[in-house]
Design a protein around this motif. Structure first.
Motif, short mmCIF file in Angstrom:
data_model
loop_
_atom_site.label_atom_id
_atom_site.label_comp_id
_atom_site.label_asym_id
_atom_site.label_seq_id
_atom_site.Cartn_x
_atom_site.Cartn_y
_atom_site.Cartn_z
N SER A 1 -27.99 10.38 -29.62
CA SER A 1 -29.10 9.58 -29.07
C SER A 1 -30.34 9.86 -29.90
N HIS A 2 -31.17 8.82 -30.12
CA HIS A 2 -32.35 8.95 -30.97
C HIS A 2 -33.56 8.32 -30.27
N ILE A 3 -34.65 9.09 -30.18
CA ILE A 3 -35.87 8.56 -29.56
C ILE A 3 -37.07 9.36 -30.03
N ASN A 4 -38.14 8.67 -30.36
CA ASN A 4 -39.41 9.28 -30.74
C ASN A 4 -39.26 10.33 -31.84
N GLY A 5 -38.41 10.06 -32.81
CA GLY A 5 -38.24 10.98 -33.92
C GLY A 5 -37.41 12.20 -33.61
N LYS A 6 -36.85 12.24 -32.40
CA LYS A 6 -36.00 13.37 -32.02
C LYS A 6 -34.57 12.86 -31.86
N HIS A 7 -33.61 13.74 -32.11
CA HIS A 7 -32.21 13.38 -32.09
C HIS A 7 -31.44 14.36 -31.20
N PHE A 8 -30.51 13.85 -30.40
CA PHE A 8 -29.85 14.66 -29.39
C PHE A 8 -28.36 14.37 -29.36
N TYR B 1 -30.57 19.56 -30.47
CA TYR B 1 -31.80 18.78 -30.60
C TYR B 1 -32.31 18.94 -32.02
N VAL B 2 -32.45 17.87 -32.76
CA VAL B 2 -32.93 17.92 -34.13
C VAL B 2 -34.34 17.34 -34.18
N THR B 3 -35.27 18.11 -34.78
CA THR B 3 -36.66 17.66 -34.91
C THR B 3 -37.11 17.88 -36.35
N GLU B 4 -38.35 17.54 -36.63
CA GLU B 4 -38.89 17.73 -37.98
C GLU B 4 -38.99 19.21 -38.33
N LYS B 5 -39.09 20.08 -37.34
CA LYS B 5 -39.27 21.52 -37.60
C LYS B 5 -37.96 22.27 -37.76
#
Length: 317
Positions: free
Chosen positions: A156-163, A193-197
């Motif tokens: 799932s992908h939303i607001n630049g975050k991936h789950f 949870y994948v984020t830019e950081k």
């Protein structure tokens, strides 16, 4: 064209989160975002592993000490094709020692599942095509590239975050398999949870004693593996290690695939053969510095000693 939006609610750490899935986007666009998320786990990370038991239905159960560990983890793609991404983890300890950590294969719309049962036994199943649309299977392997667990789910992908989330049966973790015998299955509630950081691997796990006709809950635990990207220079030692040893481990992967996984059978794996583990046998072969062809032949001979096959009952579709 109007986009149709579906809403899914789930609970994470006590907080309700809303995920939106735009059904109007194409399967190819979704897959592209999925691949971006999977590769988004890669990089040089400062990682902290944290585990704590939270509950037991057993009245006199003695909760185990919390587990905390830190390190520098290099996560990188070692193979990639149209429907498969292979990611390797290397752990650097004290800036000098490198440990070949776990490996994960991400396979798109995968039908072949090897599921852990109990007591070093894995069961093969063929998943129906209609149940795997837009899914990715995460196949996780031990440090010697033996099977560990496999989970299937959509990203799932939303607001630049991936789950991504799955719940699967697995062997005991390395932090406990040599110190405990009161349970034999870890039911892993995995969330990524994948984020830019970087990324977070959150777990809600059940420790079960599985018998032929029953599952007894021994304890539950919370796990947080927090990967925060750091300076790539901190992973220079791991990059050099893989440059020197990666070719051998490619031979190991190919031998496991052709000699074990491609057979599509139930398997059991012996822990010891003549007082040696698979990892010890592989270390001996690695030291011989053979050609790739000789390596795969020697590795295949090792696997033949450790892996026992049974024909599974599988459905056809």
């Amino acid at each position: 064209m109007k986009k149709v939006i579906s809403v899914v609610l789930f609970s994470c750490l006590g907080v309700s989160v809303v995920l939106f899935s735009c059904l109007g986007i194409s399967a190819q666009a979704q897959k592209s975002e999925d691949i971006k998320a999977i590769k988004g786990q890669c990089g040089c990370h400062e990682v902290q592993f944290s585990y704590a038991e939270t509950f037991s239905p057993i009245k006199d159960y003695k909760f185990k000490d919390r587990y905390l560990a830190k390190g520098i983890e290099y996560v990188f793609v070692i193979e990639e094709s149209k429907d498969k991404i292979v990611i390797q983890h290397l752990l650097a300890i004290n800036d000098s020692t490198v440990v070949k950590h776990w490996r994960e294969d991400w396979v798109y719309e995968n039908q072949d599942l090897l599921s852990f049962d109990k007591d070093r036994i894995w069961k093969y199943s063929l998943l129906p095509r209609e149940k795997i649309k837009k899914t990715w299977t995460q196949k996780v392997y031990e440090v010697d590239d033996a099977p560990r667990y496999e989970g299937v789910a959509q990203w799932s992908h939303i607001n630049g975050k991936h789950f991504w989330e799955s719940k699967v049966d697995a062997p005991l973790p390395r932090r406990e398999y040599s110190t405990r015998d009161d349970y034999n299955v870890l039911v892993r509630g995995n969330r990524i949870y994948v984020t830019e950081k970087g990324y977070l691997h959150e777990q809600d796990n059940d420790k079960l004693l599985r018998k032929v006709d029953s599952n007894v809950l021994i304890a539950q635990e919370k796990g947080i593996n927090d990967y925060v990207r750091t300076d790539e220079k901190k992973c220079e030692v791991t990059k050099k290690w893989w440059a020197a040893h990666g070719a051998f481990w490619s031979d190991v992967r190919q031998a496991w695939q052709s000699e074990v996984f491609d057979k599509h059978k139930d398997i059991s794996i012996k822990q010891f053969v003549r007082s040696k583990m698979i990892s010890e046998e592989l270390k001996t072969i690695k030291a011989e510095k053979n050609t790739s062809e000789v390596n795969q032949k020697r590795i295949s001979e090792v696997l033949a000693k450790f892996v026992v096959f049974e024909d599974p009952m599988i459905g056809k579709n």
